[in-house]
Structures are given as C-alpha cells and as structure tokens.
Write a protein that holds these residues in place. Sequence first.
Motif, mmCIF file in Angstrom:
data_model
loop_
_atom_site.group_PDB
_atom_site.id
_atom_site.type_symbol
_atom_site.label_atom_id
_atom_site.label_comp_id
_atom_site.label_asym_id
_atom_site.label_seq_id
_atom_site.Cartn_x
_atom_site.Cartn_y
_atom_site.Cartn_z
ATOM 1 N N GLU A 180 -7.334 1.536 -2.041
ATOM 2 C CA GLU A 180 -6.203 0.707 -1.629
ATOM 3 C C GLU A 180 -4.868 1.261 -2.086
ATOM 4 O OE1 GLU A 180 -7.508 -2.805 -4.503
ATOM 5 O OE2 GLU A 180 -5.436 -3.064 -3.838
ATOM 6 N N SER A 181 -4.842 1.974 -3.179
ATOM 7 C CA SER A 181 -3.575 2.500 -3.680
ATOM 8 C C SER A 181 -2.977 3.558 -2.753
ATOM 9 C CB SER A 181 -3.751 3.090 -5.083
ATOM 10 O OG SER A 181 -4.696 4.146 -5.065
ATOM 11 N N GLN B 184 -10.654 -9.494 -0.107
ATOM 12 C CA GLN B 184 -10.755 -9.938 -1.496
ATOM 13 C C GLN B 184 -11.326 -11.333 -1.541
ATOM 14 O OE1 GLN B 184 -7.121 -9.753 -3.812
ATOM 15 N NE2 GLN B 184 -8.296 -9.559 -5.685
ATOM 16 N N LYS C 97 -13.047 -11.649 -7.337
ATOM 17 C CA LYS C 97 -13.498 -10.271 -7.151
ATOM 18 C C LYS C 97 -12.328 -9.350 -6.844
ATOM 19 C CE LYS C 97 -18.173 -11.338 -5.554
ATOM 20 N NZ LYS C 97 -19.203 -11.067 -4.517
ATOM 21 N N GLU C 98 -12.555 -8.075 -7.041
ATOM 22 C CA GLU C 98 -11.536 -7.094 -6.715
ATOM 23 C C GLU C 98 -11.470 -6.889 -5.200
ATOM 24 O OE1 GLU C 98 -11.771 -4.365 -10.786
ATOM 25 O OE2 GLU C 98 -12.330 -3.529 -8.852
ATOM 26 N N ARG C 99 -10.322 -6.432 -4.775
ATOM 27 C CA ARG C 99 -10.172 -6.132 -3.357
ATOM 28 C C ARG C 99 -11.039 -4.930 -3.008
ATOM 29 N NH1 ARG C 99 -4.293 -6.905 -1.031
ATOM 30 N NH2 ARG C 99 -3.761 -5.291 -2.547
ATOM 31 N N GLU C 100 -11.724 -5.010 -1.883
ATOM 32 C CA GLU C 100 -12.626 -3.927 -1.503
ATOM 33 C C GLU C 100 -12.324 -3.439 -0.093
ATOM 34 O OE1 GLU C 100 -16.798 -4.733 -0.920
ATOM 35 O OE2 GLU C 100 -16.408 -6.786 -0.213
#
Length: 122
Positions: A106-107, A39, A43-46
């Motif tokens: 990621e979930s 991350q 920005k969003e975690r990728e």
Amino acid sequence: QVPLVESGGGLVQVGGSLRLSCAASGRTFSTYAMGWFRQAPGKEREFVAGMDSSGVVTYYGRSMEGRFTISRDNAKNTVSLQMNSLKREDTAVYYCAAGEYLDLVESEYDFWGQGTQVTVSS
C-alpha cells in the motif's frame, strides 16, 4: 492529485456478488496503476487486486483470485472490482488507490479514495 471516489458497496449475502467502482478525476488516470485494498475491523489493510496502467497485468490477493476480477476503462477514468462468491470474511471497507507502479504494497500508492463498506452476511 488524482481524486478517487468509490461506490457500489453495500450489504450482500454469503455467496452473492457485488461490483465496486472507482471514479477518478483528471487527465492522467491512464498513466497510473490502480489497486484495490480492504481493511476489516481490527485488521491491517490488505491488498485485494491491482492492474497496471495499460490494463494488461493484474495481481490478486491470495484469497481473492478466482472470485474477484479487476478491470479498468481508461476512456471513462474508472476501475472496477467484480466480487463473486462472497464470504463473510470479505466484509471490510474497500479502498481504491492509484500509484506509479503496480504493487502489492500500500505504501507504493500515492492517492486513495475514502472507501466503501462491504458487508457480507449469512
């Protein structure tokens, strides 16, 4: 619970290399798929890279393939991320995660480390 602790982050120049490690506790490490995410500020975690529990199947994020290599040692309860040809845009906090199945989302991962900072400078 699978406590995870990342290490190996730091400051590196563009084009350099860095190796991140993630140490897991417990006897069930070998049953988990492992992933690396990152991350960057704002920005969003990728997704970066992932490996199934047996170490046979690997996935990589689009911009990482060919530069990053994920590996694991189930005997030592560790997963590593070798990062080569680093770019400024690789600057981020890198997290390792454990989940039941290898996934890019990621979930789908249940346990997370605290993260380690990687800064790539020119």
